[in-house]
Design an enzyme around this catalytic site. Structure first.
Site, PDB file in Angstrom:
ATOM      1  N   PRO A 158     -12.037   8.184   7.799  1.00 55.18           N
ATOM      2  CA  PRO A 158     -13.515   9.105   7.962  1.00 55.18           C
ATOM      3  C   PRO A 158     -14.517   7.972   8.404  1.00 55.18           C
ATOM      4  O   PRO A 158     -14.577   6.652   8.170  1.00 55.18           O
ATOM      5  CB  PRO A 158     -13.858   9.370   6.691  1.00 55.18           C
ATOM      6  CG  PRO A 158     -12.925   8.892   5.545  1.00 55.18           C
ATOM      7  CD  PRO A 158     -11.938   7.991   6.371  1.00 55.18           C
ATOM      8  N   SER A 194     -19.543 -14.165  -3.698  1.00 64.56           N
ATOM      9  CA  SER A 194     -19.082 -15.177  -4.339  1.00 64.56           C
ATOM     10  C   SER A 194     -17.381 -14.565  -4.462  1.00 64.56           C
ATOM     11  O   SER A 194     -17.037 -13.410  -4.073  1.00 64.56           O
ATOM     12  CB  SER A 194     -19.446 -15.003  -5.892  1.00 64.56           C
ATOM     13  OG  SER A 194     -19.121 -13.926  -6.428  1.00 64.56           O
ATOM     14  N   ARG A 226      -7.964  -0.241 -11.481  1.00 62.30           N
ATOM     15  CA  ARG A 226      -7.568  -1.720 -11.340  1.00 62.30           C
ATOM     16  C   ARG A 226      -6.296  -2.030 -12.311  1.00 62.30           C
ATOM     17  O   ARG A 226      -5.634  -3.188 -12.159  1.00 62.30           O
ATOM     18  CB  ARG A 226      -8.634  -2.591 -11.396  1.00 62.30           C
ATOM     19  CG  ARG A 226      -9.485  -2.554 -10.338  1.00 62.30           C
ATOM     20  CD  ARG A 226     -10.860  -3.142 -10.605  1.00 62.30           C
ATOM     21  NE  ARG A 226     -11.761  -2.484 -11.481  1.00 62.30           N
ATOM     22  CZ  ARG A 226     -12.929  -2.836 -11.797  1.00 62.30           C
ATOM     23  NH1 ARG A 226     -13.509  -3.907 -10.985  1.00 62.30           N
ATOM     24  NH2 ARG A 226     -13.837  -2.130 -12.797  1.00 62.30           N
ATOM     25  N   LEU A 282     -16.909  12.482  -1.835  1.00 61.18           N
ATOM     26  CA  LEU A 282     -15.945  13.103  -1.096  1.00 61.18           C
ATOM     27  C   LEU A 282     -14.745  13.472  -1.997  1.00 61.18           C
ATOM     28  O   LEU A 282     -14.159  14.646  -1.694  1.00 61.18           O
ATOM     29  CB  LEU A 282     -15.195  12.164   0.100  1.00 61.18           C
ATOM     30  CG  LEU A 282     -16.508  11.767   1.081  1.00 61.18           C
ATOM     31  CD1 LEU A 282     -15.901  10.840   2.140  1.00 61.18           C
ATOM     32  CD2 LEU A 282     -17.018  12.924   1.885  1.00 61.18           C
ATOM     33  N   TYR A 319     -12.898   1.548  10.229  1.00 64.44           N
ATOM     34  CA  TYR A 319     -12.768  -0.098  10.578  1.00 64.44           C
ATOM     35  C   TYR A 319     -11.691  -0.504   9.981  1.00 64.44           C
ATOM     36  O   TYR A 319     -11.413  -1.894   9.900  1.00 64.44           O
ATOM     37  CB  TYR A 319     -14.106  -0.649   9.830  1.00 64.44           C
ATOM     38  CG  TYR A 319     -14.690  -0.376   8.560  1.00 64.44           C
ATOM     39  CD1 TYR A 319     -13.915  -1.106   7.526  1.00 64.44           C
ATOM     40  CD2 TYR A 319     -15.620   0.362   8.327  1.00 64.44           C
ATOM     41  CE1 TYR A 319     -14.271  -0.817   6.350  1.00 64.44           C
ATOM     42  CE2 TYR A 319     -16.318   0.351   7.056  1.00 64.44           C
ATOM     43  CZ  TYR A 319     -15.357  -0.252   6.127  1.00 64.44           C
ATOM     44  OH  TYR A 319     -15.950   0.081   4.602  1.00 64.44           O
TER      45      TYR A 319
END
Ligand code: HXC
Ligand code: NAP
Length: 284
Positions: free
Chosen positions: A190, A107, A69, A21, A149
């Site tokens: 989306p 984990s 990150r 995308l 979600y």
């Protein structure tokens, strides 16, 4: 759908813009006149995508290696782009990592790898660019790519769900706090849009049909539907939209939320019996 050069002279950084995308948004923004910078970890992927995207947009596509990150790397990228291209004025936080798994199988490192990319990565890019924009009095725009979600939560993708929920919280918080600097922030949530990255990690074999069947429109999203929404939200003309999360999912999440939506499965004869039962109850 849009006037030509809707995004002219905008310098747009799309994290994860070499695939899926992100790449589709890069393509659409280029068609609308923007200068596009794509950045992600895999240098070879970025290089190839820059070549492809440049075909119809010579000298308006730039690519850099970046791991979102690392805050210092993000800061360094902004400085490098400033010298090579100019000051970025639009950020699309699109980079993400995800895989389906029962949570108890994860984990701590598996949890970290997702939250570091999705939540920390989006924070790093927003914070670094936000500081630069405020210092230079630039009215920047941020578009965050969330998921449906993020709002409802979802089992089996919990690291992604908590991270995307954090991204939505950041969107709504900074839309208010940074409005005084002219910086606006929105998000797109989306539903399913087929990409190699998502399908390989999230689509259990043989279950694609089941997933499509629960979408009211009975189909997955088309990339151009999402890229046009992104362009709309980033145009100067829609600058008054601030702090919104726009869902684009064919009605999928509402299908799961509506109490009686499951009755779609009821055959016509069952509706006849149901009607009789209800009418009888009304005449008592
Ligand atoms: C349990 C798993 C696992 C799995 C990896 N791990 N896969 N645990 N089940 N299926 C664990 C590893 O064992 C390790 O923990 C830890 O996760 C991190 O492993 P790494 O080797 O560092 O990473 P790796 O597994 O190679 O890659 C993970 C990743 C990769 C970096 C997130 O998938 C990636 O590059 N993703 C980017 C692209 C992507 O995910 N696109 C999808 C976006 S779609 P231990 O402790 O064992 O060392 C999306 C929304 C879609 O976000 C919504 C659709 C509707
Ligand atoms: P994708 O092609 O796998 O895109 C993910 C991108 O993130 C890749 O280009 C990847 O590039 C980059 N990335 C991952 N880790 C990174 C890091 N540490 N630093 C920099 N870049 C990193 O998947 P996609 O489906 O297009 O997803 C794009 C966005 O849409 C994501 O935010 C995803 O959550 C969201 N979304 C997708 C769907 C869907 O159905 N496809 C649905 C809801 C939401 P490198 O590997 O080169 O780093």
């Amino acid at each position: 759908m849009f006037k030509e050069n809707l995004l002219r002279e905008k310098i747009v950084l799309i994290t994860g813009g070499g695939t899926g995308l992100g790449k589709a948004m890069a393509q659409r923004f280029l068609e609308l006149g923007a200068i596009v910078v794509i950045a992600s970890r895999k240098e070879d992927v970025i290089k190839k995508s820059v070549e492809e995207l440049s075909a119809n947009a010579k000298d308006r596509v730039f690519g850099y290696p970046l791991d979102v990150r690392n805050y210092l790397d993000v800061q360094a990228l902004i400085e490098k782009v400033k010298i090579d291209v100019g000051m970025i004025n639009i950020l699309v936080n699109n980079a993400a990592g995800n895989f389906i798994s029962p949570t108890e199988r994860l984990s701590p490192k598996a949890f970290d790898v997702i939250t570091d990319i999705v939540l920390k990565g989006s924070i790093n890019c927003t914070l670094a660019l936000g500081k630069a924009w405020i210092e230079n009095k630039i009215s920047g725009r941020v578009l965050n790519i969330a998921t449906t979600y993020a709002n409802s939560g979802s089992g089996y993708v919990v690291p992604s769900a908590v991270s995307k929920a954090g991204v939505v919280a950041m969107t709504k918080s900074l839309a208010v706090e940074w409005a005084k600097y002219g910086i606006t922030m929105n998000a797109i949530a989306p539903g399913p849009f087929p990409t190699k990255g998502a399908w390989e990690r999230l689509m259990p074999p043989g279950l694609e049909k089941v997933m499509i069947n629960r979408i009211p429109l009975k189909r997955v999203g088309k990339h151009e539907e999402l890229t046009n929404l992104a362009a709309y939200l980033l145009a100067d003309e829609t600058n008054y939209i601030n702090g919104e999360v726009i869902t684009i999912d064919g009605g999928e999440w509402l299908q799961g939320a509506g109490e009686f939506n499951f009755l779609e499965q009821l055959p016509s004869e069952a509706w006849d019996a149901m009607e009789q039962q209800v009418r009888k109850a009304n005449t008592k």
